[in-house]
Design an enzyme around this catalytic site. Sequence first.
Site, short mmCIF file in Angstrom:
data_model
loop_
_atom_site.label_atom_id
_atom_site.label_comp_id
_atom_site.label_asym_id
_atom_site.label_seq_id
_atom_site.Cartn_x
_atom_site.Cartn_y
_atom_site.Cartn_z
N GLY A 10 52.12 56.68 23.87
CA GLY A 10 53.01 56.90 22.74
C GLY A 10 53.33 55.57 22.05
CD GLN B 32 58.97 51.96 20.63
OE1 GLN B 32 59.07 51.01 21.40
NE2 GLN B 32 58.80 51.79 19.33
CB SER B 33 53.10 53.03 25.43
OG SER B 33 52.47 52.57 26.60
CG ASN B 34 57.61 49.93 28.36
OD1 ASN B 34 58.17 49.29 27.49
ND2 ASN B 34 58.16 51.00 28.93
CB VAL C 171 50.30 50.61 24.56
CG1 VAL C 171 49.72 49.97 23.30
CG2 VAL C 171 49.62 51.94 24.83
#
Length: 332
Positions: free
Chosen positions: A73, A75-77, A79
């Site tokens: 998503g 807000q992925s940490n 990524v």
Amino acid sequence: MKLANLPRLHLATLPTPLHRAKRLSAALGGPDIWFKRDDLTGFGLGGNKVRKLEFLGADAVAQGAGAIVTGAGAQSNHVRTTVAVARHLGLACRVVLHSSRPPETQGNLLLDELMGAEIVFTDDTDRSQLDRHIIAEGERLKAEGRKPYIIGRGGASALGSAGYTACALELAGQLVAKNLQPDHLLCAVGSCGTLAGLIVGSRWLQAGYHLQGVTVSRPRGEVLERLQRLAGETAALLDLALDPVFDPAQVAIYDGYIGPGYGIPTPECIEAIRLVAQTEGIFLDPVYTGKAMAGLIDLIRQGQFGRDETVLFLHTGGWPALFAHSDELMTE
Ligand SMILES: *Cc1c(COP(=O)(O)O)cnc(C)c1O
């Protein structure tokens, strides 16, 4: 392959500190609470994914990758840290994000943009289709003549989980040095790679703590299935003969703190974020650790942990997402 022989990058600032949360414990009238500060792994603004990526990034190099592909998503940490590792290695990073571009570029998405990630939105809100989109992007890169290395969602593979088997070893040394014997170790659970690695490490060490996971997306049954599979694959990768690798009695999984859905902060999550910030000066995140702490607070209120017990809370990071949720965090 033994853990020490696996190719590994050295990117995290290790060991991460142990922090005794005296004021939080007092405010809850509960057990002695300690934090393992994996929010401070440092690289790319830190969090749990850095430990996984030390192994996954080294594997990408070993395979001669020309680009890394992953997704999640906005807000992925996972990524954000994957892009940071790719850039550190001099590789392009193609990122597949589900749904469409949010109106504001904040938090992790802002950081991804600053690092020059090649971002593709699926315009498809179905998160279960994401893996298909990631594979398709990998195929597109191949067609462009670039050799892609695909990292699945959350870096949840045996190689990624090995990062948390290594963390269990690191922790064991710290506990001996501090003469500390926690009764429980609690963490947030998403893709399950972190907890699976800890299961393998704590079994191998015959650690005395009981593992507790608070899931933020999947129901308990699905978590148990994934833990079983990932822990088995991790033990096999590391050549550890543990029988059984995974004993469900060793791990408690709670799925009652998800609320309306993944990534949607509950009132209890917001309360937990504020309480920890105000008692300890430590920032939890609205997607994972806020919900895990809401679970811990509720379990303490239910009398699950005695005052004479010690609970270690694994802080897995994630605070860049706070900035993308300011509206919800400020409504009271
Ligand atoms: C990804 C993530 C988790 C969950 O870890 P898994 O290994 O996916 O279960 C927990 N906390 C934060 C902040 C994360 O980014």
